[in-house]
Motif scaffolding. Structure first.
Motif, PDB file in Angstrom:
ATOM      1  N   ASP A   7       3.008   1.146  -3.139  1.00 50.98           N
ATOM      2  CA  ASP A   7       3.794   1.413  -1.929  1.00 50.98           C
ATOM      3  C   ASP A   7       2.971   2.189  -0.901  1.00 50.98           C
ATOM      4  N   GLU A  39       0.468  -0.170   0.696  1.00 47.44           N
ATOM      5  CA  GLU A  39       1.113  -1.102   1.623  1.00 47.44           C
ATOM      6  C   GLU A  39       1.444  -0.407   2.932  1.00 47.44           C
ATOM      7  N   LYS A  40       1.956   0.825   2.843  1.00 45.11           N
ATOM      8  CA  LYS A  40       2.279   1.587   4.064  1.00 45.11           C
ATOM      9  C   LYS A  40       1.011   1.886   4.867  1.00 45.11           C
ATOM     10  N   ALA A  72      -1.705   0.050   4.873  1.00 42.14           N
ATOM     11  CA  ALA A  72      -2.211  -1.212   5.417  1.00 42.14           C
ATOM     12  C   ALA A  72      -1.395  -1.697   6.612  1.00 42.14           C
ATOM     13  N   THR A  73      -0.098  -1.405   6.612  1.00 43.40           N
ATOM     14  CA  THR A  73       0.780  -1.884   7.685  1.00 43.40           C
ATOM     15  C   THR A  73       0.951  -0.878   8.807  1.00 43.40           C
ATOM     16  N   GLY A  74       0.346   0.294   8.677  1.00 41.57           N
ATOM     17  CA  GLY A  74       0.440   1.305   9.722  1.00 41.57           C
ATOM     18  C   GLY A  74       1.685   2.158   9.660  1.00 41.57           C
ATOM     19  N   HIS A  75       2.501   2.004   8.620  1.00 37.39           N
ATOM     20  CA  HIS A  75       3.685   2.848   8.483  1.00 37.39           C
ATOM     21  C   HIS A  75       3.352   4.234   7.936  1.00 37.39           C
TER      22      HIS A  75
END
Length: 466
Positions: free
Chosen positions: A10, A13-14, A16-19
């Motif tokens: 998680d 993923e955050k 990588a997605t800029g979140h």
């Protein structure tokens, strides 16, 4: 951000997605370390905060991204990391700051991880109890008066307390399995050769120890395994291996799992451990597998004699540069060195013949069973000021490591093995099981572990020092 509740998958993923930024994650990591590390002493040689925050900002500005981009990781203190004190828990190397990364540290760095410091280990990694004269003892986060296991004890505690999301470790005699069990996390000993060690010294003879990953789920184990595994041209016995992620969690229908228990009484075991583990095997039955009791498949004393011969031979070889300075070594290191130096070539040969006999027998077992199971330890976590258990259930332990005999069937022949949490005993202390299979079955074992984890979620149910 509660890092103990967030998986590495998680977080990545955050990122990588800029979140989530690497800067935000580093800030949360350092805050968590400041909150809990003083109570457990798991992370050592922590780097300067300003330096780490600068590295995180640089990661945010970097365009190229590896699979661990921006993730903070502390490396086990048996590994040389450039620019970070790398002591092996020994006063001999107290001030040793390498200029070059060992292979595993280099692979972590190349994947984008930010190396923040070290995780504590016993002196030279000897003994399944993490204490040393450089940094002191690491404490169990479920009861700080007790041992966290070892030698990857600092790594397991850092995971259990949410100071890191992934950790590396190493395993000769259960060092990825025992601390995972005692800290309610997962530890994976890969097939020997999957994760190459440092390409120095002898490259052929000493096939006992391996590096491997630890995490709070099998899925996260797979992420790190894919980064650190794969052949190195300087290592002739390293092997090609396919990526294990994403894990394929298939039905367990038709699978046969063998429960070895205490090896027919050959492995003295404290009260409650066998029941704790055997009760958890019902999870696999509920998922469709058949679980059967397996009688002792090989003479335990032959295995033990082979193991302590090959181990002492291996350890003595690694300590040979310090042979004329034995006074600086702890008593167990001196014992291993003296035994190893006294061995004859034919004694080593006889031990390897036994190892070969056990390997042939194991091949027969895996023709019947998809996986086998043993407890991950023979005792519950013991007092932190006790060097090692002297007896189990009235049975005297004749060496400093006999109480971990249960891990030797796997270690002796380089089998892949996933240490899975088995819940908590009556005293609230964690325990775990060894789930192991034939060489090369790493992906299948992690998939079995993932199916088990989807039902149990043990590390998430009891986060240590929340």
């Amino acid at each position: 951000m509660n890092l103990s509740d967030t998986s590495a998958a998680d977080l990545l993923e955050k990122l990588a997605t800029g979140h989530l930024s690497a800067t935000e994650l580093m800030r949360a990591t350092l805050d968590r370390i400041a909150q809990v590390n003083g109570q457990v002493n798991a992370i050592v040689a922590l780097q300067d905060e300003d330096k780490l925050m600068a590295q995180a900002r640089a990661a945010d500005d970097k365009s190229g991204r590896g699979p661990l981009h921006g993730l903070p990781i502390a490396v086990k203190d048996l590994v040389n990391v450039a620019g970070i004190a790398s002591t092996q828990g020994s006063p001999v190397f107290r001030n040793h700051v390498p200029a070059v990364d060992d292979l595993i540290a280099a692979r972590l760095r190349a994947a984008g991880a930010i190396l923040i410091g070290k995780t504590n280990t016993p002196e030279f990694g000897l003994g399944s109890h993490t204490f040393n004269p450089v940094y002191g003892a690491t404490r169990n986060p479920y009861d700080p008066a007790r041992s966290c296991g070892g030698s990857s004890g600092g790594a397991a505690v850092a995971l259990a307390t949410g100071m890191v999301a992934l950790a590396d470790g190493s395993d000769m005699m259960g060092s990825l399995r025992n601390p995972a069990a005692w800290n309610n996390v997962y530890g994976f000993r890969p097939s020997w050769g999957w994760v190459p060690s440092e390409p120095q010294g002898d490259l052929f003879l000493h096939q006992l120890s391996t590096l491997g990953p630890m995490a709070r789920s099998p899925q996260d184990i797979g992420l790190l395994l894919d980064v650190i595994s794969g052949p190195d041209p300087r290592q002739p016995l390293s092997v090609p291996c396919e990526p294990v992620t994403p894990l394929s969690v298939e039905s367990l229908d038709g699978m046969r799992i063998g429960w070895l228990g205490d090896w027919g009484g050959a492995f003295p075991t404290e009260e409650g451990i066998l029941n704790q583990c055997s009760n958890e095997l019902a999870i696999f039955e509920g998922l469709g597998a058949t679980v059967e009791d397996v009688p002792p498949p090989f003479d335990a004393e032959r295995l033990w004699d082979s193991w302590i011969t090959l181990r002492s031979w291996n350890v003595a070889a690694s300590l040979l540069p310090l042979a004329d300075r034995k006074d600086v070594l702890k008593d167990t290191a001196q014992w291993e060195l003296e035994r190893g130096l006294a061995l004859t070539a034919m004694e080593v040969h006889a031990a390897s013949v036994t190892r070969s006999d056990w390997y042939r027998r194991a091949v027969e077992l895996f023709a019947e069973y998809d996986a086998l199971v043993l407890p991950a330890a023979q005792v519950w976590p013991f007092p932190v000021d006790q060097p090692y258990p002297r007896s189990i259930g009235g049975v005297a332990m004749d060496t400093y490591h006999r109480w971990m005999q249960v891990v030797t069937p796997v270690s002796l022949i380089g089998l892949p093995c996933l240490s899975i949490p088995a819940g908590f005993g009556p005293g609230g202390l964690p325990m775990g099981m060894q789930l192991f299979g034939p060489r090369g079955s790493d992906a299948q074992l992690l998939a079995l572990g993932a199916a088990y984890h989807a039902v149990t979620h043990w590390p998430q149910k009891r986060p240590a020092m929340a």
